[in-house]
Enzyme design. Structure first.
Site, mmCIF file in Angstrom:
data_model
loop_
_atom_site.group_PDB
_atom_site.id
_atom_site.type_symbol
_atom_site.label_atom_id
_atom_site.label_comp_id
_atom_site.label_asym_id
_atom_site.label_seq_id
_atom_site.Cartn_x
_atom_site.Cartn_y
_atom_site.Cartn_z
ATOM 1 N N THR A 125 0.811 -1.215 0.000
ATOM 2 C CA THR A 125 0.000 0.000 0.000
ATOM 3 C C THR A 125 0.848 1.271 0.000
ATOM 4 O OG1 THR A 125 -1.457 1.295 1.457
ATOM 5 C CG2 THR A 125 -0.144 -0.369 2.520
ATOM 6 N N ASP A 126 0.285 2.350 -0.502
ATOM 7 C CA ASP A 126 0.977 3.655 -0.463
ATOM 8 C C ASP A 126 1.125 4.172 0.970
ATOM 9 O OD1 ASP A 126 -1.715 4.324 0.013
ATOM 10 O OD2 ASP A 126 -1.825 5.840 -1.571
ATOM 11 N N GLU A 127 0.343 3.576 1.903
ATOM 12 C CA GLU A 127 0.382 4.085 3.281
ATOM 13 C C GLU A 127 1.734 3.841 3.943
ATOM 14 O OE1 GLU A 127 -3.136 3.503 5.598
ATOM 15 O OE2 GLU A 127 -4.381 3.258 3.819
ATOM 16 N N TYR A 149 -1.485 -0.237 11.102
ATOM 17 C CA TYR A 149 -1.709 -0.964 9.841
ATOM 18 C C TYR A 149 -0.554 -0.719 8.883
ATOM 19 C CZ TYR A 149 -3.257 -1.553 5.003
ATOM 20 O OH TYR A 149 -3.319 -1.888 3.673
ATOM 21 N N LYS A 153 2.360 -3.265 7.364
ATOM 22 C CA LYS A 153 2.555 -3.490 5.926
ATOM 23 C C LYS A 153 3.994 -3.152 5.529
ATOM 24 C CE LYS A 153 0.009 -4.687 3.210
ATOM 25 N NZ LYS A 153 -0.415 -6.035 2.764
#
Ligand code: NAD
Length: 341
Positions: A125-127, A149, A153
């Site tokens: 993810t970009d997060e 989260y 990741k």
């Protein structure tokens, strides 16, 4: 011929990916490994489950013996399985996020390395890049995740990449922006707002609704993952972006219009404990492989709302779901597993 183990294939993105994968004629076998947590629904796979190439195994990526046995029969792995909802990670769920996302990825890459799979795609993810008030994150940037989260990741990305450097496992990591489309669990903002607005209920925006997210259609994301599975270079990370940038207030305006509601249905609540102001990625690297998002945002969002309008009963069930009976679920897994493993 290619045989693909898809983890988390009963979830939102994984189930779209399985359907896309089956359109390729060099795919001999697809096995979905999914623990059917609150976010996994066998019915998301729809007709894919009747395809003779597809097997479904209910089980956890944390079950090393099961993962090892499954890995033996597959040439490729595409790894979606995760705890994926930021709010749950903020509300005391962090240990489960670490267990599933970090340890689960370790179990998978260890088995994949032992069985010398030809390709392992880790879906991220970009997060992981953390907040970017300005500019765009490229694949080489430092990871600065803020919420549990995103931290789990980021850790799983590094675990996967370390298996490439240490054992030569042909790992690619993909990092996508926010996905939208049919059949997403109603805890995430778009399906949550749509299901509530369609029932005439109110919705609550975090803070002032000024956080910017890039929205990519789930089918474009899956096309990017599939391109990376086929043509990505081992050890490389690929950002998958090119969606539409919107503040959550702008997104809410679109959803109100599509659901026939107005701003009277919106309240403003306290912001998340941590809420990244903006994500943005440079996706020129995957564009050089030939990736171009093709879904039109306005049409895709309207179709998504229409899907929830048609599936209001179906989508309401998971909110209180305690899953099907264990017997029924185990039987499905066992029968499918027996055909394919
Ligand atoms: P989801 O929550 O809809 O699906 C996750 C799936 O993983 C579910 O089917 C669940 O049952 C399964 N799962 C959970 N724990 C498991 C375990 N221990 N063993 C086996 N299966 C397990 O999530 P999603 O939105 O489809 O996201 C899929 C992947 O894509 C995740 O890795 C997520 O981090 C990533 N991602 C999501 C988005 C997004 O906008 N949703 C964006 C970028 C990346």
């Amino acid at each position: 011929m290619t045989t693909v183990l898809v983890t988390g294939g009963a979830g939102f993105i994984g189930s779209h990916y399985v359907k896309a994968l089956l359109r390729a004629d060099d795919i001999a076998k697809v096995t979905v490994l999914d623990a059917l947590t609150y976010a996994g629904h066998v019915e998301n796979l729809g007709e894919a489950l009747t395809d003779p190439r597809v097997g479904f195994v209910e089980g956890s990526i944390l079950d090393a013996a099961l993962v090892d046995r499954l890995m033996a029969g597959h040439t490729h792995v595409v790894h979606f399985a995760a705890e994926s909802h930021v709010d749950r990670s903020l509300a005391g769920g962090a240990p489960l996020f670490v267990e599933t996302n970090v340890l689960g990825t370790q179990v998978l890459v260890a088995a994949a390395a032992r069985h010398q799979v030809e390709r392992f795609v880790h879906v991220s993810t970009d997060e992981v890049y953390g907040p970017l008030p300005a500019g765009m994150a490229s694949e080489e940037d430092l990871l600065r995740p803020t919420v549990p989260y995103a931290a789990s990741k980021a850790a799983s990305d590094l675990i996967a990449l370390s298996a490439h450097r240490t054992y030569g496992l042909p790992v690619c990591v993909t990092r996508s922006s926010n996905n939208y489309g049919p059949a997403q669990d109603p805890e995430k903002i778009i399906p949550k707002f749509v299901t509530r607005l369609l029932r005439g209920e109110r919705v609550t925006l975090h803070g002032r609704g000024e956080h910017v997210r890039n929205w990519i259609h789930v089918r474009d994301h899956c096309a990017g993952i599939e391109l990376v599975r086929r043509e990505g270079l081992p050890g490389e990370v690929y950002n998958i972006g090119g969606g539409t940038d919107l503040t959550s207030r702008e997104l809410t305006g679109e959803l109100l219009r599509l659901c026939g509601a107005d701003w009277g249905a919106v309240t403003y609540g306290p912001d998340r404990l941590a809420n990244d102001v903006r994500y943005a990625m440079d996706w020129s690297k995957i564009a050089r492989l030939g990736f171009r998002p093709v879904e039109d945002f306005a049409a895709g969002l309207a179709d998504t709302v229409e899907w929830y309008r048609r599936h209001q009963e179906v989508r309401r069930a998971p909110l209180t779901r305690d899953c099907a009976t264990p017997r029924a679920r185990v039987t499905l897994g066992t029968v499918r597993e027996a055909q394919h493993v």
